[in-house]
Scaffold this motif. Structure first.
Motif, PDB file in Angstrom:
ATOM      1  N   GLN A 111       0.838  -1.205   0.000  1.00 52.89           N
ATOM      2  CA  GLN A 111       0.000   0.000   0.000  1.00 52.89           C
ATOM      3  C   GLN A 111       0.872   1.255   0.000  1.00 52.89           C
ATOM      4  O   GLN A 111       0.626   2.186  -0.766  1.00 52.89           O
ATOM      5  N   GLN A 112       1.875   1.260   0.851  1.00 52.21           N
ATOM      6  CA  GLN A 112       2.778   2.420   0.934  1.00 52.21           C
ATOM      7  C   GLN A 112       3.554   2.600  -0.369  1.00 52.21           C
ATOM      8  O   GLN A 112       3.695   3.724  -0.868  1.00 52.21           O
ATOM      9  N   ASN A 113       4.066   1.504  -0.916  1.00 47.48           N
ATOM     10  CA  ASN A 113       4.837   1.582  -2.161  1.00 47.48           C
ATOM     11  C   ASN A 113       3.976   2.054  -3.327  1.00 47.48           C
ATOM     12  O   ASN A 113       4.438   2.829  -4.162  1.00 47.48           O
ATOM     13  N   ALA A 114       2.742   1.580  -3.394  1.00 48.06           N
ATOM     14  CA  ALA A 114       1.849   1.994  -4.481  1.00 48.06           C
ATOM     15  C   ALA A 114       1.616   3.500  -4.420  1.00 48.06           C
ATOM     16  O   ALA A 114       1.636   4.182  -5.448  1.00 48.06           O
ATOM     17  N   GLU A 115       1.428   4.007  -3.224  1.00 51.22           N
ATOM     18  CA  GLU A 115       1.218   5.450  -3.060  1.00 51.22           C
ATOM     19  C   GLU A 115       2.489   6.221  -3.420  1.00 51.22           C
ATOM     20  O   GLU A 115       2.453   7.197  -4.159  1.00 51.22           O
ATOM     21  N   ARG A 116       3.624   5.743  -2.924  1.00 47.55           N
ATOM     22  CA  ARG A 116       4.904   6.424  -3.163  1.00 47.55           C
ATOM     23  C   ARG A 116       5.264   6.419  -4.643  1.00 47.55           C
ATOM     24  O   ARG A 116       5.778   7.406  -5.176  1.00 47.55           O
ATOM     25  N   ALA A 160      -7.372  -5.840   2.895  1.00 49.86           N
ATOM     26  CA  ALA A 160      -7.910  -6.917   3.740  1.00 49.86           C
ATOM     27  C   ALA A 160      -8.267  -8.134   2.899  1.00 49.86           C
ATOM     28  O   ALA A 160      -7.967  -9.273   3.275  1.00 49.86           O
ATOM     29  N   LYS A 161      -8.888  -7.914   1.754  1.00 51.08           N
ATOM     30  CA  LYS A 161      -9.277  -9.019   0.873  1.00 51.08           C
ATOM     31  C   LYS A 161      -8.044  -9.689   0.276  1.00 51.08           C
ATOM     32  O   LYS A 161      -7.976 -10.915   0.191  1.00 51.08           O
ATOM     33  N   ILE A 162      -7.041  -8.898  -0.102  1.00 52.07           N
ATOM     34  CA  ILE A 162      -5.790  -9.450  -0.643  1.00 52.07           C
ATOM     35  C   ILE A 162      -5.100 -10.286   0.417  1.00 52.07           C
ATOM     36  O   ILE A 162      -4.662 -11.412   0.148  1.00 52.07           O
ATOM     37  N   LYS A 163      -4.995  -9.762   1.629  1.00 54.89           N
ATOM     38  CA  LYS A 163      -4.349 -10.484   2.738  1.00 54.89           C
ATOM     39  C   LYS A 163      -5.062 -11.810   2.990  1.00 54.89           C
ATOM     40  O   LYS A 163      -4.413 -12.854   3.110  1.00 54.89           O
ATOM     41  N   GLU A 164      -6.385 -11.785   3.035  1.00 53.64           N
ATOM     42  CA  GLU A 164      -7.175 -12.994   3.278  1.00 53.64           C
ATOM     43  C   GLU A 164      -6.920 -14.036   2.182  1.00 53.64           C
ATOM     44  O   GLU A 164      -6.710 -15.214   2.452  1.00 53.64           O
ATOM     45  N   TYR A 165      -6.936 -13.574   0.941  1.00 57.03           N
ATOM     46  CA  TYR A 165      -6.718 -14.482  -0.194  1.00 57.03           C
ATOM     47  C   TYR A 165      -5.312 -15.076  -0.164  1.00 57.03           C
ATOM     48  O   TYR A 165      -5.136 -16.281  -0.333  1.00 57.03           O
ATOM     49  N   LYS A 174       3.182   6.232  -7.092  1.00 54.24           N
ATOM     50  CA  LYS A 174       2.064   6.760  -7.866  1.00 54.24           C
ATOM     51  C   LYS A 174       1.419   5.695  -8.758  1.00 54.24           C
ATOM     52  O   LYS A 174       1.079   5.927  -9.925  1.00 54.24           O
ATOM     53  N   LYS A 175       1.236   4.522  -8.176  1.00 60.91           N
ATOM     54  CA  LYS A 175       0.537   3.422  -8.847  1.00 60.91           C
ATOM     55  C   LYS A 175      -0.919   3.444  -8.388  1.00 60.91           C
ATOM     56  O   LYS A 175      -1.310   4.263  -7.566  1.00 60.91           O
ATOM     57  N   THR A 176      -1.708   2.505  -8.886  1.00 63.15           N
ATOM     58  CA  THR A 176      -3.094   2.408  -8.445  1.00 63.15           C
ATOM     59  C   THR A 176      -3.104   2.132  -6.945  1.00 63.15           C
ATOM     60  O   THR A 176      -2.497   1.170  -6.497  1.00 63.15           O
ATOM     61  N   PRO A 177      -3.772   2.987  -6.173  1.00 64.57           N
ATOM     62  CA  PRO A 177      -3.777   2.788  -4.717  1.00 64.57           C
ATOM     63  C   PRO A 177      -4.483   1.493  -4.322  1.00 64.57           C
ATOM     64  O   PRO A 177      -5.371   1.024  -5.019  1.00 64.57           O
ATOM     65  N   ILE A 178      -4.076   0.967  -3.187  1.00 62.89           N
ATOM     66  CA  ILE A 178      -4.707  -0.221  -2.626  1.00 62.89           C
ATOM     67  C   ILE A 178      -5.476   0.259  -1.395  1.00 62.89           C
ATOM     68  O   ILE A 178      -4.870   0.689  -0.415  1.00 62.89           O
ATOM     69  N   THR A 179      -6.788   0.193  -1.471  1.00 59.40           N
ATOM     70  CA  THR A 179      -7.610   0.656  -0.348  1.00 59.40           C
ATOM     71  C   THR A 179      -7.481  -0.320   0.820  1.00 59.40           C
ATOM     72  O   THR A 179      -7.033  -1.462   0.652  1.00 59.40           O
ATOM     73  N   ASP A 180      -7.897   0.114   1.993  1.00 52.49           N
ATOM     74  CA  ASP A 180      -7.863  -0.763   3.161  1.00 52.49           C
ATOM     75  C   ASP A 180      -8.752  -1.985   2.959  1.00 52.49           C
ATOM     76  O   ASP A 180      -8.394  -3.090   3.373  1.00 52.49           O
TER      77      ASP A 180
END
Length: 127
Positions: free
Chosen positions: A96-101, A113-118, A103-109
């Motif tokens: 999430q931090q890297n995507a923001e830094r 959570a869904k990515i972590k679960e998967y 300037k990639k597509t942001p990963i919402t919270d």
């Protein structure tokens, strides 16, 4: 001689007019559009699936992983990792931090959570 020259000029001009009036070849190919995975809202759907708030359509968590994780690295890097939910949570938090830094597509919270679960279910820590 003058008649031949005049006929040749008229012929060339006629061809020029004819070619100028012909429509240009158009592409029958549909315009390409980018598709993005919409942020997923929490739900109790089957593993790997969530419902988007806007359209109510099902979004596969695997597709979410493939879209968000591979914007910075290959899927092979994901497949090599193993971890429990806590370890995957830390990795996804860094993503999430890297995507923001970067300037990639942001990963919402919610997506995180869904990515972590998967990932925890698909690539669990061994032993």
């Amino acid at each position: 001689m003058n008649c031949r020259m005049a006929a040749l000029v008229l012929l060339v001009m006629g061809l020029a007019v004819l070619l100028a009036g012909c429509p240009q070849k158009t592409s029958t190919e549909a315009p390409k559009t980018e598709t993005t995975v919409q942020p997923a809202a929490p739900t109790t759907a089957a593993e790997g699936e969530t419902k988007t708030a806007e359209a109510g359509s099902t979004v596969d968590a695997k597709a979410l992983v493939e879209d968000r994780c591979t914007q910075c690295h290959g899927i092979d890097k994901v497949e090599k990792e193993k971890g429990d939910a806590e370890e995957w949570g830390a990795i996804v938090g860094k993503m999430q931090q890297n995507a923001e830094r970067m300037k990639k597509t942001p990963i919402t919270d919610e997506e995180a959570a869904k990515i972590k679960e998967y990932l925890a279910a698909t690539y669990p820590k061994q032993g």
